[in-house]
Design an enzyme around this catalytic site. Structure first.
Site, short mmCIF file in Angstrom:
data_model
loop_
_atom_site.label_atom_id
_atom_site.label_comp_id
_atom_site.label_asym_id
_atom_site.label_seq_id
_atom_site.Cartn_x
_atom_site.Cartn_y
_atom_site.Cartn_z
CG LEU A 1 -1.99 -1.06 1.30
CD1 LEU A 1 -2.70 -1.02 2.64
CD2 LEU A 1 -3.01 -0.86 0.17
N GLY B 1 8.93 1.88 7.47
CA GLY B 1 8.64 0.55 6.96
C GLY B 1 7.69 0.55 5.78
CG ASP C 1 5.69 12.27 13.73
OD1 ASP C 1 5.90 13.45 13.39
OD2 ASP C 1 5.99 11.30 13.03
N GLY D 1 7.24 4.09 3.90
CA GLY D 1 7.57 5.30 4.65
C GLY D 1 8.91 5.16 5.33
#
Length: 556
Positions: A284, A290, A403, A287
């Site tokens: 999909l 991973g 984050d 990043g």
């Protein structure tokens, strides 16, 4: 890198005013050094004439030291300070090369991994790269021919061989001597029985018997190989489960009954079946931490499976932290964790599949103009604020995300916001208001107060959320520069100069009521204030956004 200055002032009017263990400006002062600096210079300035002060020690010292490794004492202001500390103090330095990825660095002059048998990997900070030697080699990858072949035959503990060992470049061969047989990397070689001499009259029966024996031996070897392979795979799974802190995770999950019912520890076989053995067509996205695969579980649930790309201790801790964090959460605007798998070298996370990509994609994606209306943006902001309010105040344990950014806000088919990626989040004790930790986050969203102090508070998430509000209003990336200023700084200047319309997205101007847009902009400005004490709580932000979403007749 833009130079900047930090410093501190210390005074010492009377020696008895100096307190052991206190480095707050009397006899000793300290200043934090932000993460990411490439060099530093130090200097001293005296602001008082000491010539008339008797018994004054004019010596001053400055040094870089690892946090919590130095405790100030009143004796440190004496002349013997340098000799008492043997001329040095402990410090831990981390480094990376440049800011490019490995692929970008290889295409440029000055690529540092010059050894023939070196490999490049992304630095733990997420910016720049570091070099290492390829498997089977050791040495200095930054020197030409610095990575030398390991002679495995001389390291029998690490590389077992019960037969004849032959070193090869990057590996080794282990064979049984003539007259013996077996698997010498696992068991000692066994002698081969001598051949029997058959009479001529028994040739046919010997051939038949030999063939049957050979078939039996071959079948036994295959069976033994399959048993050994299955046992080795089971042992590897157990080793990885232990190394990936499986027992600790089981304790963390089982301590919360609700979390234990919602969270499952999957087997590797289940996830391999769900992803067709992690087929590349199931990817999909990729990043910094991973790769994410799309999978179908045996109960027909569609899931997203996150597979970490690196396995150093820091990232394993982040993985365990993400599982522990998500297992405590049950909110409609937070991505649901279904479970994890710890039986592989690379840990796996299994969470609900969100089909409509990220908020960042819908605001800044290159393929088409954004489909998000003003009302959609206001609703997404409100849902995200509600999720963060839940994490800060309503969850079973307080969680600071650390984050928050538009790429960590997923959208489902109805464009409902789902906060994701808790790899850097922190669980806060019930009696705590902040936690001191190494600075992590994404530049453009990072709270400046947290950056300089290292103290993570709920107001750090508030600042990051303020940047998202600016993104929704302007449809510009946080790292974009305007007249030498960051997007957030430029936005605040335009707001204060009553020129807000110049920075707003056209669709916001066309669809948004001026008073509502102005109110959201002013809310973003309050969230982006430099001092955390001047920012609202996420609960206050969520309440204000809910008020702004009401029908016009209910607004003042």
């Amino acid at each position: 890198m833009t130079p900047f200055t930090v410093g501190c002032i210390s005074t010492c009017y009377q020696s008895e005013s100096v307190a052991d263990g206190v480095c707050s400006g009397i006899g000793c002062c300290q200043s934090g050094i932000p993460k990411g600096i490439k060099y530093f210079e130090v200097g001293f300035n005296n602001y008082y004439n000491h010539t008339r002060v008797m018994n004054f020690n004019p010596c001053s010292y400055v040094f870089l030291v690892e946090q919590d490794q130095y405790k100030f004492t009143s004796q440190d202001i004496s002349d013997e300070f340098y000799s008492e500390h043997s001329g040095g103090v402990p410090a831990v330095l981390d480094f990376s090369i440049g800011t490019e990825s490995c692929g970008e660095a290889r295409r440029k002059a000055g690529y540092a991994c010059v050894s023939r048998n070196s490999v490049c990997s992304t630095a733990s900070s997420g910016s720049g790269y570091i070099c290492g030697c390829s498997p089977g080699y050791e040495g200095n990858p930054y020197l030409k021919n610095g990575c030398q072949d390991i002679d495995e035959c001389k390291r029998s503990v690490e590389y077992p061989c019960h037969g004849k060992c032959i070193n090869t470049p990057g590996s080794y061969k282990c064979t049984c001597p003539p007259g013996t047989k077996g698997n010498p990397t696992t068991f000692p070689c066994l002698p081969v029985p001598p051949r029997n001499k058959f009479p001529i009259v028994a040739v046919v029966s010997a051939v038949v018997g030999g063939t049957l024996s050979l078939l039996l031996l071959l079948g036994s070897c295959i069976l033994l190989y399959l048993i050994m392979k299955k046992r080795k795979k089971r042992e590897l799974k157990e080793m990885f489960f232990h190394r990936n802190k499986g027992r600790l995770l089981e304790q963390l999950i089982s301590s919360d009954k609700d979390a234990a019912e919602r969270t499952k520890i999957f087997t590797l076989d289940e996830l391999e079946k769900a992803t067709n053995n992690f087929d590349i067509t199931r990817v999909l996205g990729r990043g910094g931490y991973g790769t994410v695969y799309k999978g179908l579980l045996s109960d027909q649930r569609i899931v997203a499976i996150k597979r970490s790309t690196l396995t150093d201790r820091v990232e394993i801790d982040q993985f365990i932290n993400e599982v522990a964090s998500l297992s405590c959460i049950n909110h409609r605007n937070v991505v649901k964790l279904y479970g994890c798998c710890l039986e592989t070298e690379v840990p796996l996370l299994v969470y609900e599949f969100i089909p409509n990509k990220t908020l960042f994609h819908h605001l800044h994606g290159p393929d088409r103009p954004t489909t998000l209306s003003w009302e959609d943006r206001l609703r997404i902001a409100s849902e995200t604020a509600e999720a963060l309010t839940y994490l800060h105040t309503a969850a079973s344990i307080t969680i600071y995300h650390r984050d928050i950014k538009s790429s960590n806000i997923l959208l489902d088919d109805n464009y409902t916001a789902k906060v994701s990626d808790f790899g850097t989040s922190r669980l806060i004790p019930t009696d705590g208001t902040h936690v001191s930790t190494a600075v992590q986050g994404t530049f453009g969203y990072l709270d400046p107060e947290y950056f300089y102090t290292g103290q993570l508070t709920e107001k750090s998430d508030v600042y990051s959320f303020g940047v998202i509000l600016v993104e929704l209003l302007t449809r510009q990336k946080p790292m974009s520069i305007h007249e030498g200023r960051s997007l957030s700084t430029h936005f605040i200047c335009m707001l204060k100069e009553d020129r807000l319309s110049r920075v707003l997205d056209d669709r916001v101007v066309q669809e948004g009521e001026r008073k509502r847009v102005q109110a959201v902009a002013e809310l973003a400005e309050v969230c982006l204030r430099m001092r955390g004490s001047e920012r609202p709580t996420m609960k206050d932000v969520a309440t204000e956004l809910d008020r702004l979403r009401r029908p016009k007749r209910h607004l003042p």
